[in-house]
Design a protein around this motif. Structure first.
Motif, PDB file in Angstrom:
ATOM      1  N   ARG A 176       8.427  35.188  12.196  1.00  0.00           N
ATOM      2  CA  ARG A 176       8.489  33.999  11.309  1.00  0.00           C
ATOM      3  C   ARG A 176       9.865  34.066  10.532  1.00  0.00           C
ATOM      4  NH1 ARG A 176       5.936  29.091  11.646  1.00  0.00           N
ATOM      5  NH2 ARG A 176       4.958  28.418   9.938  1.00  0.00           N
ATOM      6  N   HIS A 228      11.260  29.015   7.850  1.00  0.00           N
ATOM      7  CA  HIS A 228      10.026  28.350   8.308  1.00  0.00           C
ATOM      8  C   HIS A 228       8.871  28.875   7.582  1.00  0.00           C
ATOM      9  CE1 HIS A 228      11.956  27.656  12.570  1.00  0.00           C
ATOM     10  NE2 HIS A 228      12.049  26.441  11.752  1.00  0.00           N
ATOM     11  N   ARG A 232       9.292  26.640   4.302  1.00  0.00           N
ATOM     12  CA  ARG A 232       9.047  24.996   4.879  1.00  0.00           C
ATOM     13  C   ARG A 232       7.601  24.834   5.319  1.00  0.00           C
ATOM     14  NH1 ARG A 232      12.446  21.124   5.021  1.00  0.00           N
ATOM     15  NH2 ARG A 232      11.267  20.463   7.091  1.00  0.00           N
ATOM     16  N   ASP A 233       7.401  25.777   6.078  1.00  0.00           N
ATOM     17  CA  ASP A 233       5.764  25.246   6.839  1.00  0.00           C
ATOM     18  C   ASP A 233       4.741  26.101   6.000  1.00  0.00           C
ATOM     19  OD1 ASP A 233       7.496  23.738   8.638  1.00  0.00           O
ATOM     20  OD2 ASP A 233       7.205  25.299  10.328  1.00  0.00           O
ATOM     21  N   ASP A 288       4.955  24.820   2.158  1.00  0.00           N
ATOM     22  CA  ASP A 288       5.394  23.499   1.867  1.00  0.00           C
ATOM     23  C   ASP A 288       6.482  23.251   0.808  1.00  0.00           C
ATOM     24  OD1 ASP A 288       4.942  20.861   3.018  1.00  0.00           O
ATOM     25  OD2 ASP A 288       3.619  20.682   1.307  1.00  0.00           O
ATOM     26  N   THR A 321       9.740  22.087   1.204  1.00  0.00           N
ATOM     27  CA  THR A 321      10.441  21.488   1.987  1.00  0.00           C
ATOM     28  C   THR A 321      11.821  21.097   1.603  1.00  0.00           C
ATOM     29  OG1 THR A 321       9.220  19.350   1.852  1.00  0.00           O
ATOM     30  CG2 THR A 321       8.567  20.611   3.504  1.00  0.00           C
ATOM     31  N   GLY A 322      12.378  21.414   0.312  1.00  0.00           N
ATOM     32  CA  GLY A 322      13.375  21.148  -0.161  1.00  0.00           C
ATOM     33  C   GLY A 322      14.683  21.648   0.847  1.00  0.00           C
ATOM     34  N   HIS A 354      16.507  22.928   4.272  1.00  0.00           N
ATOM     35  CA  HIS A 354      16.488  22.307   5.262  1.00  0.00           C
ATOM     36  C   HIS A 354      17.040  23.295   6.642  1.00  0.00           C
ATOM     37  CE1 HIS A 354      16.901  18.587   2.683  1.00  0.00           C
ATOM     38  NE2 HIS A 354      15.432  18.352   2.993  1.00  0.00           N
ATOM     39  N   VAL A 355      17.004  22.657   7.717  1.00  0.00           N
ATOM     40  CA  VAL A 355      17.199  23.269   8.936  1.00  0.00           C
ATOM     41  C   VAL A 355      18.267  22.249   9.643  1.00  0.00           C
ATOM     42  CG1 VAL A 355      16.536  24.270  11.173  1.00  0.00           C
ATOM     43  CG2 VAL A 355      15.051  24.297   9.356  1.00  0.00           C
ATOM     44  N   ALA A 401      22.296  24.833   5.560  1.00  0.00           N
ATOM     45  CA  ALA A 401      21.486  23.801   4.855  1.00  0.00           C
ATOM     46  C   ALA A 401      20.216  24.488   4.600  1.00  0.00           C
ATOM     47  CB  ALA A 401      20.871  22.826   5.838  1.00  0.00           C
ATOM     48  N   VAL A 431      16.110  25.208  -3.976  1.00  0.00           N
ATOM     49  CA  VAL A 431      16.537  23.871  -4.723  1.00  0.00           C
ATOM     50  C   VAL A 431      15.303  23.410  -5.769  1.00  0.00           C
ATOM     51  CG1 VAL A 431      15.830  22.286  -2.868  1.00  0.00           C
ATOM     52  CG2 VAL A 431      17.457  21.564  -4.372  1.00  0.00           C
ATOM     53  N   GLU A 432      14.063  23.627  -5.214  1.00  0.00           N
ATOM     54  CA  GLU A 432      13.167  23.078  -6.037  1.00  0.00           C
ATOM     55  C   GLU A 432      13.051  24.019  -7.522  1.00  0.00           C
ATOM     56  OE1 GLU A 432      12.759  24.011  -2.871  1.00  0.00           O
ATOM     57  OE2 GLU A 432      11.312  22.817  -2.086  1.00  0.00           O
ATOM     58  N   PRO A 477      20.351  20.274  -0.865  1.00  0.00           N
ATOM     59  CA  PRO A 477      19.837  21.692  -1.257  1.00  0.00           C
ATOM     60  C   PRO A 477      20.556  22.984  -0.816  1.00  0.00           C
ATOM     61  CG  PRO A 477      18.422  20.348  -0.150  1.00  0.00           C
ATOM     62  CD  PRO A 477      19.625  19.599  -0.053  1.00  0.00           C
TER      63      PRO A 477
END
Lengths: 159, 826
Positions: A29, A33, A36-37, A40, A42-43, A45-46, A55, A83-84, A112
């Motif tokens: 993993r 991921h 994000r997954d 959660d 999701t700020g 990015h890929v 990103a 970023v969150e 982000p």
């Protein structure tokens, strides 16, 4: 070509933006991921699959990393900033406000990662020169802005 | 004649303090920013559904091969794999996508997955759905495909030769479309000319804008209603649905597109329909939400390249004093393996047929062919950029060969400020502008008066020094009737966009758009327009983020493409808001007992002009109509929920003459580039750069300037490094950001900007579409390099992309580039 059977899972404990998460993850993993997954968040990015675009940039125990270049298991015990975690509640921090004021984002997809690279830069060099700013974000691709206003925004925070 | 304002040649800065009335024209804070700065935007890949499956496409390793068999059985045996889809199933369940071309292109069969043959490396052959991304990829490796390799076709120039492999046997030819465009009288121009300058061949490279967010969708199928919902980043859903629904044999209402934030599009997210159809079929087959996120390498290899174009046998008619009379050329366009949005590129260029110039005699033989490369799609500056590169190359080659000053040749031949509106030789109407003035500003920004001193200084440091200009037009708001010039059977013409504006119960002003923004700030600029009409602040206006078919705020051409939002999108917003303002006045007049004309909207109220204290806050109006309406007059026919379809004033073109107005507005970009080249290595640096833009009335100057920066950066990338070259077997050599070098922060030169505002007489706000730019940076860099190298054997820059090794080649063998150039003088 035969597929490689995924190696078994492992439980990791990761602190992200001050909150501790414990999750079972596959050995393969990627950290991005995982964020994000699994969490959660999701700020981040890929934007590529070769570690070029930035990103997914986050801070790992205070060091700027591309989270697609690390496995989640490598983050076991680490403290991650994304970023969150930049804003204080609903109040954008100085860097975020500067990005808005200088129109340093258009689509917002690279933002982000760009913010995290700039955060790392400004912690190390609170008053960077333009050249230092450009070097500080050279690992982050933006396809919208030509970097002009991103550089200006970071410059204004470090002024 | 429109007013032209010269601005101080410095970048726009954020204005401090509270903006005054007249929101349009001011740099208000962007509504989009707060969520994006906190990582709270919603991009399609952020959306999850319970038990959703991840899609991975099995892709062709061959550029051209027959598919002998596809065996998915081993993939299906893997734990966690939910199902598969193959080309054979697609051929049964769907019809080929309709083609825009006449024959032979009309006979090319394009499905969601390869059927029978593969025609480019990366073409999807099958799809696998599994519980995780990684498992789907594992399973895809277990799909066994037996191929019979065929000879690939990778050079468009041999696509029509006898021994060339034919990609689409049904079409019987590699030609998609061909035709001749002939305006004025080329023979007469050539006879009148003192010089005819001939150029054997120029080449516009393949590249693409490569948006940072790859393509994708999350698809849900509702078995009860037979409807699909696609949470996605398609940037032109109106046309996407027109492609998908007939192929899937369903009504168009069965397809719902939803977007919120999109990580850049630049045209590259227009041709996603094959992938989306595959995902829709899988969602239905597996009765499960499925999610597909394209990998970066797949994006480069197999999604959307910009059109590659060869220009051959160019002849230019020139008078002794530098007056340009006309040109003729054979254009050969390489659209890759499938036409998809093509052959529209065979006509889109004609929006800017003469470029910025007054020549009247132009003949273009245009042929488009397929090759075993990635299909193309519109790409920022689509098709006009290629043609404008030709016209700019012509100017600089002519100046170079005849010993003329490129600045003076441009000024002598530019369409003059006093000639607007200017009708081009093919019937397009350039609305307004002042090209010479823009050029002067650009030259001032690079301190042109001291350019010779700078040249001497650079040469003293052992560098070759050059300056170049790019003069382009960004034509916006298409008349889709131009498609009928390619195929008279097509039933497309005009253009449209939709907005709705409503006043809700508690006084909320809510705007929905049919557009699909990807960073162009539609929420912000819409709110500016609305607040000016309703007499409130942009902060009082909610603009829904993104696009949703269920909002019913779209039409057939809805989308975000082709530099048109300021005209079509804001035209729709203005139309709907004007309607709402009229209804609010009607309602207030009933309540206050006066005539609607006695009411004004100001300070968030509807009030009597003669007695401002007799005022109803917007909240009262919303509440009265929506929730407290007993006793209102029967003939008060209002809804406070107004939908407006903006429709530009277009006629169908004259198909015989290929003549008519193809776009509504023409924004100007004049760029100047200064380079220094190392004569030993070919390594060069852009040492100064100016971009001057004229897009008419600027609704939000800072946003406009941001678009100028972005378009310039993409053009500089395309001019210096970005290219999609293929090897002889049809393998892409730059399949990801590791090999495909886009500009990074350290690559970008210092950029100066300037502007003028020539308002368009044809639009409701005086604004023009902008954003794409015309690739002015590509032209300016090519011209600057040619100028810099001219003391080293006078080479000609014949390619749009000039990495260091190509410059080195020009230095090593300038004669080779000159071999195709000839001047025939009287």
């Amino acid at each position: 070509m035969a597929a490689t059977a995924p190696v078994g899972g492992k439980t990791v404990t990761v602190r992200v933006n001050g909150t501790t998460y414990e999750r079972e993850v596959e050995a393969r993993r990627l950290l991005i991921h995982f964020l994000r997954d699994d969490l959660d968040l999701t700020g981040s990015h890929v934007g590529c699959d070769t570690g070029n675009c930035g990103a997914c940039s986050v801070l790992y125990d205070g060091t700027l990393v591309k989270s697609c270049m690390l496995l989640a298991v490598q983050a076991d015990g680490a403290s991650i900033e994304t970023v969150e975690g930049l804003a204080e509640g609903d109040e954008l921090n100085d860097l975020q406000q500067a990005f808005g004021a200088h129109h340093a984002l258009q689509c917002g997809y690279c933002t982000p990662g760009m913010l995290m690279s700039a955060t790392a830069l400004l912690r190390e060099k609170p008053h960077p020169t333009e050249d230092e700013i450009r070097k500080g974000i050279q690992g982050n691709i933006c396809r919208c802005t030509g970097y002009v206003n991103i550089v200006e925004a970071i410059k204004s925070v470090g002024a | 004649m429109t007013e032209t304002t010269v601005a101080p040649p410095k970048p726009v800065v954020v204005e401090e303090g509270k903006p005054q009335k007249g929101w349009a024209g001011q740099n208000v804070p962007r509504k989009e920013d707060k969520r994006l700065l906190q990582g709270e935007g919603v991009f399609f890949d952020d959306i999850k559904r319970h038990e959703m499956g991840y899609v991975h496409f099995v892709r062709s390793p061959y550029a051209h091969a027959r598919i002998k068999s596809v065996d998915v059985s081993k993939a299906l045996e893997l734990d966690g794999v939910y199902g598969t889809l193959t080309g054979d199933e697609v051929a049964i369940l769907t019809d080929p996508f309709f083609e825009l071309s006449v024959k032979p292109g009309a006979d090319m069969k394009d499905y969601a997955l390869a059927v029978g043959k593969v025609r480019f490396v990366g073409e999807p052959v099958a799809a696998v759905v599994a519980a995780t991304r990684d498992l789907a990829r594992d399973a895809a490796q277990l799909v066994e495909v037996d191929y019979e390799p065929l000879q690939p076709l990778v050079d468009a120039r041999v696509a029509q030769s006898g021994g060339a492999p034919v990609l689409h046997e049904e079409a019987g030819s590699n030609v998609v479309w061909d035709g001749t465009f002939d305006w004025g009288d080329w023979e007469a121009a050539a006879a009148e000319a003192d010089h005819v300058v001939k150029i054997k061949e120029l080449h516009f490279d393949r590249f693409s804008s490569t948006p940072l967010e790859c393509s994708g969708c999350l698809v849900e199928y509702n078995r009860g209603t037979g409807q699909w919902t696609m949470y996605c980043n398609h940037q032109m859903p109106g046309v996407g649905a027109i492609w998908m629904a007939p192929a899937m044999r369903v009504g168009i209402d069965k397809l719902r597109f939803v977007t919120q934030d999109i990580g850049g599009g630049f045209g590259n997210k227009i041709c996603l329909h094959p992938y989306f159809v595959a995902c829709c079929l899988l969602a239905r087959k597996l009765n499960r939400a499925v999610q597909w996120t394209e990998w970066r390498t797949d994006q480069h290899t197999a999604n959307a390249h910009g059109n590659e174009r060869w220009f051959q046998d160019i002849e230019v008619a020139v008078k002794a004093d530098g007056t340009l009379l006309g040109f003729k050329v054979k254009a050969l366009d390489d659209c890759g393996a499938f036409p998809r949005y093509e052959p529209l590129g065979c006509i889109i260029w004609a929006q800017v047929t003469p470029g910025c110039y007054r020549w009247r005699h132009i003949r273009v033989g245009f042929t488009q062919v397929v090759t075993n490369k990635s299909p193309v799609s519109p790409n920022r500056g689509y098709s006009r950029m290629q043609h404008l590169w030709l016209t700019e190359r012509i100017i600089d080659v002519v100046a170079h060969e005849l010993g003329l000053d490129p600045v003076q040749v441009r000024k002598k031949n530019y369409v003059k400020h006093e000639e607007f509106p200017y009708e081009t030789p093919n019937g397009c109407v350039y609305d307004s502008g002042d090209y010479a003035r823009c050029l002067d500003i650009a030259l001032d920004l690079v301190d042109y008066k001291k350019i010779e001193e700078k040249r001497v200084d650079a040469e003293a440091r052992g560098k070759l020094f050059g300056i170049g200009i790019g003069s382009t037009l960004d034509s916006g708001t298409n008349n889709f009737g131009q498609s009928m010039i390619l195929n008279p059977e097509l039933q497309f013409s005009g253009n449209n966009e939709v907005a709705t504006v409503k006043l809700d119960i508690f006084g909320e002003i809510v705007v929905t758009l049919g557009t699909v923004p990807q960073g162009q700030s539609h929420e912000t600029t819409s709110a500016q327009v609305v607040s000016d009409i309703l007499g409130c602040s942009p902060a009082d206006v909610t603009v829904r983020a993104g696009h949703d078919t269920y909002w019913n705020s779209h039409a057939g051409f809805s989308g975000t493409y082709a530099s048109q939002f300021a005209v079509t999108g804001l035209g729709a917003v203005k139309g709907a808001t004007d309607m709402l303002a009229g209804e609010m006045k009607q309602l207030a007049a009933v309540v206050l007992g006066c005539a609607p004309d006695d009411i004004e909207l100001a300070d968030g109220t509807a009030r009597m002009k003669a007695n401002p204290e007799a005022a109803l806050p917007f909240m009262a109006l919303g509440a009265i109509l929506n929730a407290n309406n007993a006793g209102l007059p029967e003939d008060l026919n209002i809804t406070l929920n107004c939908r407006y379809v903006y429709r530009p004033p277009f006629e169908k073109p004259d198909l015989e003459r290929k003549y008519g107005n193809l776009t509504l507005t023409y924004a100007t970009q004049i760029h100047a580039c200064v380079v220094e080249v190392d004569p030993d290595t070919g390594v060069y640096e852009i040492v100064d750069y100016a971009a001057v833009d004229d897009c008419g009335k600027r609704i939000h100057p800072q946003i406009v300037e941001g678009q100028v920066h972005g378009a310039t950066a993409q053009a500089i990338g395309a001019a210096t490094h970005e290219t999609f070259p293929y090897d002889e077997d049809g393998n892409l050599l730059t399949p990801n950001f590791y090999d495909y070098h886009v500009p990074h922060a350290l690559d970008m030169p210092p950029m100066k900007t300037g502007y003028i505002e020539s308002e368009s007489p044809f639009t409701s706000l005086g604004a023009k579409g902008m954003g794409e730019g015309g690739g002015a940076g590509i032209h300016a860099v090519c011209a600057a390099l040619q100028d810099a190298l001219s003391s080293r054997g006078r080479p000609i820059v014949t390619d749009s992309c000039n990495p260091y090794h190509r410059v080195w080649s020009l230095l090593q063998d300038p004669a080779a580039s000159r071999a195709g150039v000839e001047v025939v003088s009287r």
